[in-house]
Scaffold this motif. Sequence first.
Motif, mmCIF file in Angstrom:
data_model
loop_
_atom_site.group_PDB
_atom_site.id
_atom_site.type_symbol
_atom_site.label_atom_id
_atom_site.label_comp_id
_atom_site.label_asym_id
_atom_site.label_seq_id
_atom_site.Cartn_x
_atom_site.Cartn_y
_atom_site.Cartn_z
ATOM 1 N N GLY A 88 0.799 -1.208 0.000
ATOM 2 C CA GLY A 88 0.000 0.000 0.000
ATOM 3 C C GLY A 88 0.841 1.272 0.000
ATOM 4 N N ALA A 89 2.145 1.110 -0.085
ATOM 5 C CA ALA A 89 3.053 2.252 0.000
ATOM 6 C C ALA A 89 3.526 2.688 -1.380
ATOM 7 N N THR A 90 4.097 3.873 -1.424
ATOM 8 C CA THR A 90 4.767 4.373 -2.617
ATOM 9 C C THR A 90 6.250 4.089 -2.441
ATOM 10 N N HIS A 91 6.875 3.522 -3.451
ATOM 11 C CA HIS A 91 8.312 3.228 -3.391
ATOM 12 C C HIS A 91 9.035 4.175 -4.342
ATOM 13 N N ILE A 92 10.120 4.745 -3.844
ATOM 14 C CA ILE A 92 10.903 5.703 -4.602
ATOM 15 C C ILE A 92 12.322 5.158 -4.693
#
Length: 187
Positions: A53-57
């Motif tokens: 559910g997270a944004t990965h950068i």
Amino acid sequence: MSTNTRSIGGQAVTIKLAMKMEDSLQAFAVRAACFIGEQDVPYSEEFDGHDFGATHIIAYLGDEPVGAVRLRWFQSFAMPERLAVMKRFRGNDIGQLLIDRCAKIAESRGCRMLYTQALPQDIKYWERHGWRRLEADDAGKGPKRVVAMVRPVDPSKPLPEAEAPESVVLRKEPQLDPSGLPVGGDR
């Protein structure tokens, strides 16, 4: 790609969001190398259900992934965590580039604050980059303790001294037995 780039050995460091499974796997590979490989963090603690559910950068040197951060979303704040930079590339502000991208994304979603949990040995790094301790006391005891830290998304709009995300609770999850009841004296 990031507009605030650095170069190492003549190659540009660029920052991008994980948009495809391959991108996410590259972020996971950087985290595995840094946390599981270097710090002996167990796999079961490094990778969890929050990854989906997270944004990965990801930070790249050329085509090679060299850094990553996971950004989780809450109602009024964003939480960068699992910040990892490959050992041979540390000291080149890659971590700061990743956090700067977190702040830009958070601002675009209406967040005013970033919140993180830092290990005691990493607090000076975070403070050098504009973060402040949320509480004077460490949360927890022993090697797993963390210190809650915050910073405004926009440094020109500082947070009030007392502001804290209401939904952040610094406590360990209770250990449950197979029937779902707390283990020990917590029943």
